[in-house]
Enzyme design. Structure first.
Site, PDB file in Angstrom:
ATOM      1  N   VAL A  41       0.802  -1.224   0.000  1.00  0.00           N
ATOM      2  CA  VAL A  41       0.000   0.000   0.000  1.00  0.00           C
ATOM      3  C   VAL A  41       0.838   1.279   0.000  1.00  0.00           C
ATOM      4  O   VAL A  41       0.284   2.374  -0.006  1.00  0.00           O
ATOM      5  CB  VAL A  41      -0.995   0.017   1.187  1.00  0.00           C
ATOM      6  CG1 VAL A  41      -2.021  -1.102   1.046  1.00  0.00           C
ATOM      7  CG2 VAL A  41      -0.283  -0.080   2.512  1.00  0.00           C
ATOM      8  N   SER A  42       2.162   1.140  -0.011  1.00  0.00           N
ATOM      9  CA  SER A  42       3.000   2.336  -0.093  1.00  0.00           C
ATOM     10  C   SER A  42       4.119   2.096  -1.106  1.00  0.00           C
ATOM     11  O   SER A  42       4.382   0.959  -1.492  1.00  0.00           O
ATOM     12  CB  SER A  42       3.603   2.683   1.271  1.00  0.00           C
ATOM     13  OG  SER A  42       4.726   1.876   1.541  1.00  0.00           O
ATOM     14  N   GLY A  43       4.783   3.147  -1.482  1.00  0.00           N
ATOM     15  CA  GLY A  43       5.842   3.050  -2.483  1.00  0.00           C
ATOM     16  C   GLY A  43       7.236   2.922  -1.906  1.00  0.00           C
ATOM     17  O   GLY A  43       8.225   3.101  -2.623  1.00  0.00           O
TER      18      GLY A  43
END
Length: 182
Positions: A41-43
């Site tokens: 859900v994050s980069g």
């Protein structure tokens, strides 16, 4: 025309059931072989694990982990993260206790707190791009309700060709031939 519709409907139904089965295996069935799935859900780990990927994680022995390994771990009670080990810190009092300094590939600085070996879930084995978006959607309301509703509708539609085929009306026709109203 009616036969053509039935054939098309059977093909569509078969394709939908196959897709649902493949998704079930990809999201849940992999647990049978010891893998857990997590949506990215994050980069912080891009480009290795792009946002929206579904990450497949296998349990790992903390003693076998080394610098450069990506690990999935409990960041806190509600948050799972995957970052790369940049340093292994043995406990001064008990050498069997390890802590791992981690850093996301796309982050400029290391994580502020080392990861205790008890918080390590495992090592990522592989990922599937974009499937994490779907997994995250169906694991939380309203996506969960949508998935349940879709499964119920799909199950009902699987039986629709039988009803259109006349199998449901055979009993009615037999009763009419005997002069009995069903």
């Amino acid at each position: 025309m009616n036969q053509t519709f039935k054939k098309i409907w059977n093909v569509i139904g078969t394709v939908l059931v196959a897709i649902v089965l493949l998704l079930a295996v990809a999201l849940v069935g992999v647990r049978l072989v010891g893998l857990k799935t997590y949506a990215v859900v994050s980069g912080s780990m891009e480009p290795t694990y792009p946002t929206g990927s579904l990450l497949y994680v296998k349990k790992a022995n903390a003693q076998e982990l080394k610098v450069g390994d990506a690990i999935t771990f409990m960041l806190d009670e509600n948050t799972v993260a995957t970052h790369r080990i940049i340093e292994i810190i043995p406990d001064r009092a008990d050498s069997s206790v390890l802590r791992f300094r981690t850093k996301g590939d796309a982050n400029n600085t290391p994580d502020s707190t080392p990861v205790h070996c008890k918080n390590v879930i495992g090592k990522p084995v592989f990922s599937v791009p974009y499937l994490g978006y779907f997994a995250h959607f169906v694991q939380n309301p309203p996506g969960l309700y949508f998935a349940i509703g879709f499964a119920v509708i799909l199950a009902a539609l699987v039986f629709l060709p039988d009803l259109l085929n006349g199998k449901g009306s055979k009993g009615r026709k037999a009763a009419e031939n005997k002069g009995v109203t069903p």
